[in-house]
Scaffold this motif. Structure first.
Motif, PDB file in Angstrom:
ATOM      1  N   LEU A 179       0.813  -1.211   0.000  1.00  0.00           N
ATOM      2  CA  LEU A 179       0.000   0.000   0.000  1.00  0.00           C
ATOM      3  C   LEU A 179       0.849   1.264   0.000  1.00  0.00           C
ATOM      4  CD1 LEU A 179      -2.952  -0.867   2.411  1.00  0.00           C
ATOM      5  CD2 LEU A 179      -3.042  -0.506  -0.057  1.00  0.00           C
ATOM      6  N   SER A 180       1.988   1.233   0.690  1.00  0.00           N
ATOM      7  CA  SER A 180       2.841   2.424   0.725  1.00  0.00           C
ATOM      8  C   SER A 180       3.360   2.758  -0.665  1.00  0.00           C
ATOM      9  CB  SER A 180       4.001   2.213   1.694  1.00  0.00           C
ATOM     10  OG  SER A 180       4.900   1.234   1.224  1.00  0.00           O
ATOM     11  N   PHE A 181       3.756   1.742  -1.434  1.00  0.00           N
ATOM     12  CA  PHE A 181       4.219   1.984  -2.799  1.00  0.00           C
ATOM     13  C   PHE A 181       3.076   2.472  -3.682  1.00  0.00           C
ATOM     14  CE2 PHE A 181       8.005  -0.290  -1.593  1.00  0.00           C
ATOM     15  CZ  PHE A 181       8.981   0.153  -2.474  1.00  0.00           C
ATOM     16  N   ILE A 182       1.920   1.829  -3.568  1.00  0.00           N
ATOM     17  CA  ILE A 182       0.789   2.181  -4.431  1.00  0.00           C
ATOM     18  C   ILE A 182       0.277   3.587  -4.112  1.00  0.00           C
ATOM     19  CG2 ILE A 182      -1.599   1.598  -4.985  1.00  0.00           C
ATOM     20  CD1 ILE A 182      -0.848  -1.347  -4.535  1.00  0.00           C
ATOM     21  N   ILE A 183       0.125   3.911  -2.828  1.00  0.00           N
ATOM     22  CA  ILE A 183      -0.381   5.234  -2.439  1.00  0.00           C
ATOM     23  C   ILE A 183       0.604   6.329  -2.843  1.00  0.00           C
ATOM     24  CG2 ILE A 183      -0.954   6.690  -0.461  1.00  0.00           C
ATOM     25  CD1 ILE A 183      -2.087   4.203   0.911  1.00  0.00           C
ATOM     26  N   THR A 184       1.904   6.093  -2.618  1.00  0.00           N
ATOM     27  CA  THR A 184       2.905   7.089  -2.994  1.00  0.00           C
ATOM     28  C   THR A 184       2.882   7.336  -4.493  1.00  0.00           C
ATOM     29  OG1 THR A 184       4.327   6.375  -1.167  1.00  0.00           O
ATOM     30  CG2 THR A 184       5.339   7.707  -2.888  1.00  0.00           C
ATOM     31  N   ALA A 207       2.029  10.941  -6.129  1.00  0.00           N
ATOM     32  CA  ALA A 207       3.035  11.579  -6.975  1.00  0.00           C
ATOM     33  C   ALA A 207       2.487  11.852  -8.376  1.00  0.00           C
ATOM     34  CB  ALA A 207       4.286  10.710  -7.051  1.00  0.00           C
ATOM     35  N   LEU A 208       1.767  10.887  -8.946  1.00  0.00           N
ATOM     36  CA  LEU A 208       1.184  11.095 -10.262  1.00  0.00           C
ATOM     37  C   LEU A 208       0.129  12.207 -10.236  1.00  0.00           C
ATOM     38  CD1 LEU A 208       0.789   7.413 -11.526  1.00  0.00           C
ATOM     39  CD2 LEU A 208       2.319   9.145 -12.462  1.00  0.00           C
ATOM     40  N   SER A 209      -0.639  12.267  -9.167  1.00  0.00           N
ATOM     41  CA  SER A 209      -1.659  13.313  -9.050  1.00  0.00           C
ATOM     42  C   SER A 209      -1.017  14.692  -8.939  1.00  0.00           C
ATOM     43  CB  SER A 209      -2.541  13.043  -7.831  1.00  0.00           C
ATOM     44  OG  SER A 209      -3.205  11.794  -7.944  1.00  0.00           O
ATOM     45  N   LEU A 210       0.022  14.802  -8.113  1.00  0.00           N
ATOM     46  CA  LEU A 210       0.710  16.087  -7.970  1.00  0.00           C
ATOM     47  C   LEU A 210       1.404  16.487  -9.263  1.00  0.00           C
ATOM     48  CD1 LEU A 210       2.255  15.745  -4.391  1.00  0.00           C
ATOM     49  CD2 LEU A 210       0.617  17.472  -5.131  1.00  0.00           C
ATOM     50  N   SER A 211       2.007  15.515  -9.948  1.00  0.00           N
ATOM     51  CA  SER A 211       2.668  15.816 -11.219  1.00  0.00           C
ATOM     52  C   SER A 211       1.655  16.314 -12.243  1.00  0.00           C
ATOM     53  CB  SER A 211       3.380  14.568 -11.748  1.00  0.00           C
ATOM     54  OG  SER A 211       4.405  14.157 -10.871  1.00  0.00           O
ATOM     55  N   ALA A 212       0.508  15.655 -12.300  1.00  0.00           N
ATOM     56  CA  ALA A 212      -0.533  16.080 -13.236  1.00  0.00           C
ATOM     57  C   ALA A 212      -1.011  17.496 -12.895  1.00  0.00           C
ATOM     58  CB  ALA A 212      -1.702  15.102 -13.186  1.00  0.00           C
ATOM     59  N   TYR A 213      -1.186  17.772 -11.610  1.00  0.00           N
ATOM     60  CA  TYR A 213      -1.621  19.106 -11.195  1.00  0.00           C
ATOM     61  C   TYR A 213      -0.612  20.172 -11.605  1.00  0.00           C
ATOM     62  CZ  TYR A 213      -2.359  23.087  -8.099  1.00  0.00           C
ATOM     63  OH  TYR A 213      -2.507  24.349  -7.609  1.00  0.00           O
ATOM     64  N   LEU A 214       0.678  19.916 -11.361  1.00  0.00           N
ATOM     65  CA  LEU A 214       1.710  20.900 -11.677  1.00  0.00           C
ATOM     66  C   LEU A 214       1.845  21.113 -13.181  1.00  0.00           C
ATOM     67  CD1 LEU A 214       4.449  19.850  -9.102  1.00  0.00           C
ATOM     68  CD2 LEU A 214       3.104  21.957  -9.081  1.00  0.00           C
ATOM     69  N   ILE A 215       1.795  20.019 -13.943  1.00  0.00           N
ATOM     70  CA  ILE A 215       1.944  20.134 -15.391  1.00  0.00           C
ATOM     71  C   ILE A 215       0.749  20.864 -15.999  1.00  0.00           C
ATOM     72  CG2 ILE A 215       1.980  18.809 -17.535  1.00  0.00           C
ATOM     73  CD1 ILE A 215       3.692  16.729 -16.083  1.00  0.00           C
ATOM     74  N   LEU A 216      -0.468  20.474 -15.615  1.00  0.00           N
ATOM     75  CA  LEU A 216      -1.656  21.127 -16.151  1.00  0.00           C
ATOM     76  C   LEU A 216      -1.758  22.569 -15.677  1.00  0.00           C
ATOM     77  CD1 LEU A 216      -4.234  18.206 -15.798  1.00  0.00           C
ATOM     78  CD2 LEU A 216      -3.006  18.954 -17.854  1.00  0.00           C
ATOM     79  N   THR A 241       9.733   3.587 -10.371  1.00  0.00           N
ATOM     80  CA  THR A 241      10.200   4.217 -11.601  1.00  0.00           C
ATOM     81  C   THR A 241       9.159   5.184 -12.154  1.00  0.00           C
ATOM     82  OG1 THR A 241      11.584   2.312 -12.186  1.00  0.00           O
ATOM     83  CG2 THR A 241      10.940   3.786 -13.973  1.00  0.00           C
ATOM     84  N   ALA A 242       7.906   4.756 -12.176  1.00  0.00           N
ATOM     85  CA  ALA A 242       6.840   5.633 -12.658  1.00  0.00           C
ATOM     86  C   ALA A 242       6.732   6.887 -11.801  1.00  0.00           C
ATOM     87  CB  ALA A 242       5.506   4.880 -12.658  1.00  0.00           C
ATOM     88  N   THR A 243       6.957   6.736 -10.496  1.00  0.00           N
ATOM     89  CA  THR A 243       6.865   7.882  -9.588  1.00  0.00           C
ATOM     90  C   THR A 243       7.960   8.896  -9.856  1.00  0.00           C
ATOM     91  OG1 THR A 243       5.836   6.563  -7.838  1.00  0.00           O
ATOM     92  CG2 THR A 243       6.939   8.589  -7.175  1.00  0.00           C
ATOM     93  N   HIS A 244       9.221   8.434  -9.916  1.00  0.00           N
ATOM     94  CA  HIS A 244      10.293   9.429 -10.054  1.00  0.00           C
ATOM     95  C   HIS A 244      10.374   9.983 -11.477  1.00  0.00           C
ATOM     96  CE1 HIS A 244      13.504   7.212 -12.184  1.00  0.00           C
ATOM     97  NE2 HIS A 244      13.232   6.163 -11.453  1.00  0.00           N
ATOM     98  N   LEU A 245       9.909   9.246 -12.490  1.00  0.00           N
ATOM     99  CA  LEU A 245       9.879   9.801 -13.840  1.00  0.00           C
ATOM    100  C   LEU A 245       8.766  10.844 -13.984  1.00  0.00           C
ATOM    101  CD1 LEU A 245      10.593   6.747 -16.186  1.00  0.00           C
ATOM    102  CD2 LEU A 245      12.140   8.571 -15.459  1.00  0.00           C
ATOM    103  N   VAL A 256      -0.554   2.085 -12.968  1.00  0.00           N
ATOM    104  CA  VAL A 256      -1.801   1.355 -12.727  1.00  0.00           C
ATOM    105  C   VAL A 256      -1.622  -0.123 -13.046  1.00  0.00           C
ATOM    106  CG1 VAL A 256      -4.180   1.068 -13.500  1.00  0.00           C
ATOM    107  CG2 VAL A 256      -3.285   3.358 -13.061  1.00  0.00           C
ATOM    108  N   GLY A 257      -0.934  -0.416 -14.148  1.00  0.00           N
ATOM    109  CA  GLY A 257      -0.711  -1.812 -14.522  1.00  0.00           C
ATOM    110  C   GLY A 257       0.088  -2.572 -13.480  1.00  0.00           C
ATOM    111  N   ALA A 258       1.167  -1.955 -12.986  1.00  0.00           N
ATOM    112  CA  ALA A 258       1.996  -2.609 -11.968  1.00  0.00           C
ATOM    113  C   ALA A 258       1.216  -2.778 -10.666  1.00  0.00           C
ATOM    114  CB  ALA A 258       3.267  -1.790 -11.719  1.00  0.00           C
ATOM    115  N   ALA A 259       0.427  -1.756 -10.284  1.00  0.00           N
ATOM    116  CA  ALA A 259      -0.341  -1.843  -9.042  1.00  0.00           C
ATOM    117  C   ALA A 259      -1.397  -2.946  -9.120  1.00  0.00           C
ATOM    118  CB  ALA A 259      -1.003  -0.494  -8.752  1.00  0.00           C
TER     119      ALA A 259
END
Length: 318
Positions: free
Chosen positions: A27-32, A36-45, A102-106, A224-227
Motif C-alpha cells: 500500500l505504501s508503494f501504491i499510495i505514494t 506523486a502522479l496526481s501532484l505531477s498532473a496538477y503541476l503540469i496542467l 520508476t513511474a513515480t520518479h519519472l 496502474v498496470g503494476a499496481a
C-alpha cells in the motif's frame, strides 16, 4: 554458477515474507505512486496556463519522489541479495514495486525538470539514481524472464534458474508472460534514454509541454498496470501462484504500519513550510517560483539561468 541455493529439492510450500509483500509495504508503494502522479498532473496542467507561485506542491512532490526512489532501490537490492532464498513470487512482486517507483520518479522528473536543471548537483544525482534503478530493474527482469522460460517451480529460489534445466511443460499464459517481461525490460531502457535526454536538454521549446502530457499518461498506465498486477498476485489482497505456509503477509504489524506512517512526513514538512510562508513571507523565493517550465513570463522571454552547467565547464552554457 556458484551459489548456495538449494535447487535439488522442491518444497511443497514456502513461508511468507511480509517485509516484501506485506499489505503495508504494498500500500505504501501504491499510495505514494498515486499521490506523486496526481501532484505531477496538477503541476503540469497548472503550468500550461500560468506558473504556480507556491513552492509547496513542488516540494511535496519531490519528497514523495525521493522517498519512493530510495525505497525502490532498497527493495531491489534486497531482492537481488536474497535471490538464493527468495522464490519467484516475491522476486516478481519486488520487480513490480520497482516499476511503481520508476513511474513515480519519472513523473516527478516531468513536472520538476526545471528544478533539476537549475542545479547541476541535483541533476546529476537524479541521473545516477535513474541509472542504478534502470540497471537493477533490467537485471531483475532477466531473472524473471529466465524463470518463465525454464518454467521454474514456484517454490524454488529464483537463483535456481541458472541450474535447473528447462521444463518441458509450460503454463497456458507462458507466451504472454514472456512477451510482457521482454516489453517491460525494453520499456525500462527506452524510458531511461528518453528521460536522460529530457533531463539534460537545454532548450525550452513549447513542444516540451506535449512531452509532459503524453509522458504522464504513459507513466500513469504503467503505474496502474503494476499496481493491479501486485494486488491480484499478492497474498495480502489477491491469490498467489504458489502455496505459502502461513498468512503473515496479511497481518498488520508495526512493520506494516511504519511504511504508511512515513507517508505523513512529506505532508508534515509541507504544513511547516506553509506556516513559515504565512509568518515570514516568501519574497526571497517569489522571483524563482515565477519561472515557468517553458514559455514566457508575462512579456519577457524565458532566459537566463534555467540551466546550470557543471563547474568543470565554467564557460559552458553562458
Amino acid at each position: 554458477m556458484v551459489h548456495s541455493a538449494n535447487c535439488s529439492t522442491v518444497p511443497p510450500s514456502v513461508p511468507s515474507d511480509a517485509g516484501v509483500a506485506g499489505a503495508g509495504v504494498l500500500l505504501s508503494f501504491i499510495i505514494t505512486n498515486f499521490l506523486a502522479l496526481s501532484l505531477s498532473a496538477y503541476l503540469i496542467l497548472r503550468n500550461l496556463r500560468s506558473p504556480l507561485l507556491s513552492p509547496i506542491p513542488r516540494k511535496l512532490l519531490l519528497s514523495f519522489s525521493d522517498q519512493q526512489l530510495l525505497t525502490g532501490l532498497g527493495i531491489q537490492s534486497v531482492g537481488l541479495a536474497k535471490m538464493n532464498t527468495m522464490v519467484p513470487y516475491h522476486f516478481f512482486i519486488i520487480w513490480m514495486l520497482s516499476l511503481l517507483a520508476t513511474a513515480t520518479h519519472l513523473a516527478t522528473l516531468l513536472a520538476l525538470v526545471q528544478d533539476f536543471k537549475r542545479d547541476w548537483v541535483l541533476r546529476w544525482l537524479r541521473q545516477l539514481l535513474m541509472l542504478v534503478s534502470m540497471s537493477l530493474s533490467v537485471v531483475m527482469g532477466v531473472f524473471v524472464l529466465k524463470s518463465v522460460l525454464h518454467n521454474l517451480p514456484p517454490t524454488l529460489p529464483i537463483a535456481c534458474v541458472w541450474d535447473v534445466p528447462a521444463s518441458k511443460g509450460s503454463t497456458s499464459n507462458a507466451g504472454l508472460s514472456i512477451a510482457g517481461t521482454i516489453a517491460v525490460m525494453a520499456a525500462s531502457a527506452i524510458l531511461f534514454i528518453i528521460s536522460t535526454w529530457y533531463l539534460h536538454n537545454r532548450n525550452n521549446q513549447k513542444w516540451l509541454k506535449s512531452i509532459q502530457v503524453v509522458g504522464l499518461i504513459l507513466l500513469a498506465v504503467m503505474g496502474v498496470g503494476a499496481a493491479v498486477r501486485v494486488v491480484l498476485l499478492s497474498q495480502a489482497f489477491g491469490t498467489p501462484n504458489l502455496r505459502l505456509s502461513d498468512e503473515g503477509e496479511k497481518v498488520w504489524s508495526f512493520g506494516q504500519l511504519l511504511p504508511l506512517l512515513l507517508l505523513l512526513l512529506p505532508v508534515v514538512s509541507s504544513i511547516e513550510l506553509w506556516r513559515g510562508e504565512i509568518r515570514v513571507g516568501r519574497e526571497a523565493e517569489e522571483e524563482e517560483d515565477r519561472i515557468p517550465l517553458t514559455g514566457k513570463i508575462g512579456s519577457e522571454e524565458f532566459k537566463p539561468k534555467d540551466f546550470q552547467p557543471l563547474p568543470l565547464f565554467g564557460g559552458y552554457g553562458k
